[in-house]
Write a protein that holds these residues in place. Structure first.
Motif, PDB file in Angstrom:
ATOM      1  N   UNK A 694     -19.207 122.241  20.133  1.00  0.00           N
ATOM      2  CA  UNK A 694     -20.073 123.201  19.458  1.00  0.00           C
ATOM      3  C   UNK A 694     -19.335 124.503  19.151  1.00  0.00           C
ATOM      4  N   UNK A 695     -18.440 124.936  20.060  1.00  0.00           N
ATOM      5  CA  UNK A 695     -17.709 126.187  19.870  1.00  0.00           C
ATOM      6  C   UNK A 695     -16.525 126.035  18.918  1.00  0.00           C
ATOM      7  N   UNK A 696     -15.786 124.913  19.047  1.00  0.00           N
ATOM      8  CA  UNK A 696     -14.507 124.805  18.351  1.00  0.00           C
ATOM      9  C   UNK A 696     -14.455 123.656  17.334  1.00  0.00           C
ATOM     10  N   UNK A 697     -15.520 122.887  17.236  1.00  0.00           N
ATOM     11  CA  UNK A 697     -15.498 121.752  16.316  1.00  0.00           C
ATOM     12  C   UNK A 697     -16.587 121.797  15.276  1.00  0.00           C
ATOM     13  N   UNK A 698     -17.078 122.994  14.980  1.00  0.00           N
ATOM     14  CA  UNK A 698     -18.123 123.137  13.981  1.00  0.00           C
ATOM     15  C   UNK A 698     -17.612 122.891  12.565  1.00  0.00           C
ATOM     16  N   UNK A 699     -18.514 122.963  11.630  1.00  0.00           N
ATOM     17  CA  UNK A 699     -18.167 122.640  10.241  1.00  0.00           C
ATOM     18  C   UNK A 699     -17.126 123.606   9.676  1.00  0.00           C
ATOM     19  N   UNK A 700     -17.073 124.819  10.186  1.00  0.00           N
ATOM     20  CA  UNK A 700     -16.137 125.815   9.672  1.00  0.00           C
ATOM     21  C   UNK A 700     -14.930 126.008  10.607  1.00  0.00           C
ATOM     22  N   UNK A 729     -10.831 118.024  10.673  1.00  0.00           N
ATOM     23  CA  UNK A 729     -12.116 118.037  11.362  1.00  0.00           C
ATOM     24  C   UNK A 729     -12.623 116.638  11.707  1.00  0.00           C
ATOM     25  N   UNK A 730     -12.713 115.743  10.728  1.00  0.00           N
ATOM     26  CA  UNK A 730     -13.314 114.435  10.989  1.00  0.00           C
ATOM     27  C   UNK A 730     -12.507 113.622  12.010  1.00  0.00           C
ATOM     28  N   UNK A 731     -11.165 113.500  11.858  1.00  0.00           N
ATOM     29  CA  UNK A 731     -10.410 112.756  12.882  1.00  0.00           C
ATOM     30  C   UNK A 731     -10.494 113.377  14.281  1.00  0.00           C
ATOM     31  N   UNK A 738     -16.261 110.343  19.769  1.00  0.00           N
ATOM     32  CA  UNK A 738     -16.744 108.983  19.536  1.00  0.00           C
ATOM     33  C   UNK A 738     -15.764 107.885  19.915  1.00  0.00           C
ATOM     34  N   UNK A 739     -14.533 108.233  20.238  1.00  0.00           N
ATOM     35  CA  UNK A 739     -13.509 107.241  20.572  1.00  0.00           C
ATOM     36  C   UNK A 739     -13.854 106.560  21.913  1.00  0.00           C
ATOM     37  N   UNK A 740     -14.188 105.260  21.912  1.00  0.00           N
ATOM     38  CA  UNK A 740     -14.613 104.593  23.160  1.00  0.00           C
ATOM     39  C   UNK A 740     -13.462 104.306  24.109  1.00  0.00           C
ATOM     40  N   UNK A 788     -16.376 109.791  12.898  1.00  0.00           N
ATOM     41  CA  UNK A 788     -16.133 111.226  12.830  1.00  0.00           C
ATOM     42  C   UNK A 788     -16.667 111.888  11.588  1.00  0.00           C
ATOM     43  N   UNK A 789     -16.613 111.200  10.469  1.00  0.00           N
ATOM     44  CA  UNK A 789     -17.093 111.825   9.240  1.00  0.00           C
ATOM     45  C   UNK A 789     -18.612 111.801   9.141  1.00  0.00           C
ATOM     46  N   UNK A 790     -19.289 111.011  10.011  1.00  0.00           N
ATOM     47  CA  UNK A 790     -20.751 110.977  10.032  1.00  0.00           C
ATOM     48  C   UNK A 790     -21.332 111.954  11.067  1.00  0.00           C
ATOM     49  N   UNK A 791     -20.523 112.326  12.028  1.00  0.00           N
ATOM     50  CA  UNK A 791     -21.006 113.138  13.144  1.00  0.00           C
ATOM     51  C   UNK A 791     -21.370 114.542  12.677  1.00  0.00           C
ATOM     52  N   UNK A 792     -22.542 115.015  13.080  1.00  0.00           N
ATOM     53  CA  UNK A 792     -22.983 116.371  12.762  1.00  0.00           C
ATOM     54  C   UNK A 792     -23.202 117.144  14.058  1.00  0.00           C
TER      55      UNK A 792
END
Length: 828
Positions: A694-700, A729-731, A738-740, A788-792
């Motif tokens: 939430x702090x470092x992986x936001x959209x911006x 961002x996405x990777x 999400x990496x299991x 990753x590209x679907x995660x919000x």
């Protein structure tokens, strides 16, 4: 040639023995030893001298390290923190002939005390026939009228007994005190033997020292023999981790295979005792109690007790519960009763005491009172019933000769008004034994606490060793240890080699592949131990990032950077630094030093590790010694503001946390206890992961943000080996959320949590999932189809809400008190 003479040439030449004997006082244990035992003394001192290269201080340090490694500790009254256990490096040696006399005397004494207690709470014939004044019984604070007529299983009111004995300068042994309420010291005696053996190798075996393990086998079988079921469940009932000897209790529970339980762990239903476990209520067949009778049941004894079990008396009265020792047995510990033991021995056993008491006069009788008044300067005056008495304001006993004129007058006046409150006892002059004090061999007076237990056949057995206490001052009458006192091992030396027997002796047990019940409180502690260890690691990674520990060389520590501002903001939000830290002009070094070492900050590393140690104390019976050593290891000072030093300090602390993780991963049996510990870590890591994203992986998120995020999630190397480009961002989101297969990823934590919850016992008989499993499975289902590209960020916020709900559900299901109305099907 005796055995000691044959051993001596291999032990190295030393002059400790001769130097000591040249100055030893009359009656010293070594100086008075028979030739064969004296040879063992010499052989032992020669070998220890050779091992320490002639320096007694070196030997003392080596034995002290062994004691510390075992977690030996104790508290004095009023202590908040535990003290290091003061183990002396020289054991006391007693020959088999002397020991046979002591052994016979203590077995006789156990038989006598058993008969006296049994009579007091049944027919009371000793009082009726005039052998024992009624006021000596009823005056004791440890007499409980409610226990009259309540018979224990098989009629055994005592299973365990301890006697403090002393040796006079002339070689005679006397009993100083009888102890049946709590068997303090037996665990320390065992630990002393283990520490000394580890420090000296095969020395004790070479001297034919008798082994202690058979005694503990007999003790365990004796407790089980009076339980109703053939394969009983027995608990060691402790007052809690703030008790003076909690470390001893935890070690004994682990060594004997007993459940370490507190009052909150237990509940009585329909006259039977149960322990609250994660599988529901499980029947308890016996208790080895380490608390006074008054605290056992607030409904029957002391209504102010907060550490007992309501209705425990009812379970005793119905005959379905073995309690060692039976409530109320402590009535025989009063000094007043000691005055009557010689005549009681003749009345009950038809024989004189083999081991006499120290002479005692109870002042409740006119002739004895006058005797004490007339010889006050030659006697010790004490409280008859271990209660504060007028004229004895600071101590329950003191030498009459130490009183000034005013004190003497006040005491004699009080003695005339309430003579039944006082006893007089002869002054005890104790013989000495060698000890090492300030690097020198020094004679110190000693007492022995020797332990007697009932075996599986109901016979009394004496432990062939003792808890030895060496006094650094003249007064050695305290219950366990005083300031400056030293403990030591005591060995019985045989002429023949001791037989090899371990605690497992006595037949081959049935094979099992499960480790017994997990009490709800232990599960709670293991869970939160995992959470706080993980919280500490996350805080350390934040500190390291602030101090400049990024893999990116050009990501320097500047508070002007938005990324750095977010790092400091998280430290403040987590309570590691004060709110508002990180303002322009603030020193990064000082900020990191605060986050590491300021105990006033609830989220600092020092404060968090204190909580870890605090929780760990409650798990002493379940944590391996290596884990416990790391948990209680003192933290460095964390002083100064040099970022390089603080960076190194945070990295070393992360290594320590990693060592704890490695021990848990490799050494903990994969039972329910391990699952709760690992669930705590997974939950904490997942919740922190959500907050970091939430702090470092936001959209911006900037490149610096993503770089720090990969560092904090320990995934930087994995990302670089997978992607040639810089952080995107996405990777990054995919790898850390999400990496299991990434053990730091949110999805990996969710999968492990679901596995753990699914493996835990359920109370439902309808096959439906309980609340923790529903939440865990739903979290996995939410994350599994995403990339990753679907995660919000909404997904991340929802995952954090589910994780917090899962934590609450686990606590509600497994940790809270279970109701007495639980289904009878689970009361197994």
């Amino acid at each position: 040639m005796n055995q000691a003479d044959a051993l001596a040439p291999s032990l190295g030449a030393g002059n400790w023995a001769d130097a000591y004997l040249a100055a030893a006082p009359r009656g010293d244990l070594f100086a008075d030893a028979d030739p064969d035992t004296a040879g063992h003394w010499r052989a032992m001192l020669d070998r220890l001298s050779a091992q320490a290269k002639g320096d007694p201080a070196t030997l003392a340090d080596h034995v002290a390290r062994q004691a510390a490694d075992q977690g030996l500790a104790f508290r004095l009254t009023g202590d908040e923190q535990e003290r290091a256990w003061p183990l002396g490096p020289l054991p006391l040696l007693i020959d088999a002939g002397q020991w046979t006399h002591i052994e016979s005397g203590l077995i006789q004494r156990a038989q006598l005390l058993e008969r006296i207690v049994g009579d007091i709470y049944s027919t009371q014939s000793l009082v009726r026939d005039g052998h024992l004044p009624a006021s000596v019984v009823t005056g004791s604070t440890h007499y409980w009228r409610v226990m009259t007529g309540t018979a224990p299983p098989n009629g055994h009111v005592l299973h365990f007994y301890a006697a403090d004995i002393g040796r006079g300068p002339g070689g005679e042994w006397r009993v100083l005190a009888d102890r049946v309420r709590t068997p303090v010291g037996v665990g320390y005696a065992l630990e002393n033997r283990l520490a000394f053996s580890r420090a000296t190798g095969d020395l004790l075996g070479a001297m034919n020292a008798r082994r202690l393990a058979p005694f503990f086998s007999d003790l365990r079988r004796g407790l089980a023999a009076d339980c109703a079921r053939s394969d009983p469940r027995i608990g060691l009932l402790t007052p809690g981790r703030f008790n003076q000897s909690y470390a001893e209790q935890a070690h004994l529970a682990r060594y004997l295979g007993l459940m370490l339980v507190e009052g909150d762990d237990l509940i009585v239903s329909d006259g039977r005792l149960f322990v609250r476990t994660i599988q529901g209520l499980k029947r308890v067949d016996g208790l080895w109690r380490w608390m006074d009778s008054r605290f056992l049941d607030p409904l029957a004894f002391d209504g102010q007790s907060r550490i007992g079990v309501a209705d425990l008396y009812d379970a005793c009265a119905r005959g379905g519960l073995m309690v060692s020792n039976w409530p109320g047995a402590g009535v025989i510990e009063s000094r007043a009763l000691a005055a009557f033991l010689p005549q009681l021995a003749r009345a009950v056993l038809g024989a004189d005491l083999i081991l006499p008491n120290i002479a005692t006069w109870w002042c409740g009788q006119p002739r004895e009172r006058d005797h004490v008044r007339a010889r006050l300067d030659q006697l010790v005056i004490g409280s008859a019933f271990d209660q504060p008495a007028a004229g004895l304001p600071e101590a329950p006993f003191l030498p009459g000769a130490t009183l000034d004129a005013d004190q003497r007058a006040r005491l004699l006046d009080a003695l005339d008004r309430r003579p039944m409150d006082y006893v007089g006892q002869e002054m005890v002059k104790l013989s000495t034994t060698p000890a090492i004090i300030d690097g020198q061999l020094t004679p110190l007076p000693f007492t022995l606490r020797i332990f007697v237990a009932r075996d599986g056949a109901g016979q009394w057995r004496v432990m062939p060793g003792a808890f030895a206490r060496l006094a650094a001052h003249g007064d050695i009458r305290a219950a366990l240890m005083g300031r400056g006192d030293i403990s030591a091992d005591m060995c019985v030396i045989d002429r023949q080699p001791a037989s090899a027997e371990s605690l497992l002796g006595g037949g081959t047990p049935a094979i099992r592949r499960m480790g017994g019940m997990l009490p709800a409180k232990a599960a709670d502690n293991l869970f939160w131990l995992g959470r706080y260890i993980e919280r500490t690691e996350a805080t350390l990674r934040l500190i390291r990032a602030v101090a400049g520990g990024s893999i990116e060389a050009d990501l320097g520590p500047s508070l002007a950077s938005p990324t750095m501002g977010r790092l400091v903001g998280l430290l403040a939000a987590w309570g590691a630094v004060p709110a508002g830290s990180g303002a322009p002009g603030a020193a990064i070094g000082a900020l990191c030093a605060t986050a590491l070492g300021d105990a006033r900050q609830a989220g600092s590393v020092r404060a968090l590790m204190a909580i870890v140690a605090n929780i760990g104390e409650g798990l002493r019976d379940r944590l391996a010694s290596d884990v416990w050593r790391l948990v209680r290891l003192p933290l460095p000072a964390f002083e100064g503001a040099v970022t390089e030093t603080l960076l190194d300090a945070s990295s070393r602390m992360i290594e320590r946390i990693s060592a704890l993780s490695g021990l848990a991963a490799e050494n903990m049996a994969r039972g329910d206890g391990w699952r709760f510990h690992d669930m705590g870590r997974r939950l904490e890591r997942a919740i922190n992961g959500c907050r970091l994203i939430n702090q470092f992986g936001g959209d911006q998120a900037s490149d610096d943000d993503l770089t720090v995020l990969l560092d904090l999630m320990d995934s930087q190397i994995s990302y670089r080996t997978r992607y040639l480009a810089g952080p995107a961002l996405a990777p990054v989101r995919d790898l850390i959320a999400l990496e299991p297969f990434n053990p730091r990823a949110l999805a990996w934590q969710a999968l492990r949590l679901a596995e753990h919850v699914a493996a835990l016992p359920t109370l439902r008989a309808d096959g439906m999932p309980e609340e923790p499993r529903r939440i865990a499975d739903a979290l996995v289902a939410q994350l599994k189809p995403l990339t990753g590209d679907m995660l919000t960020m909404d997904h991340i916020a929802d995952a954090e809400r589910r994780l917090l709900a899962l934590s609450d559900a686990i606590g509600q299901r497994y940790f809270l008190q279970l109701r007495k109305t639980e289904s009878a099907e689970i009361l197994a």
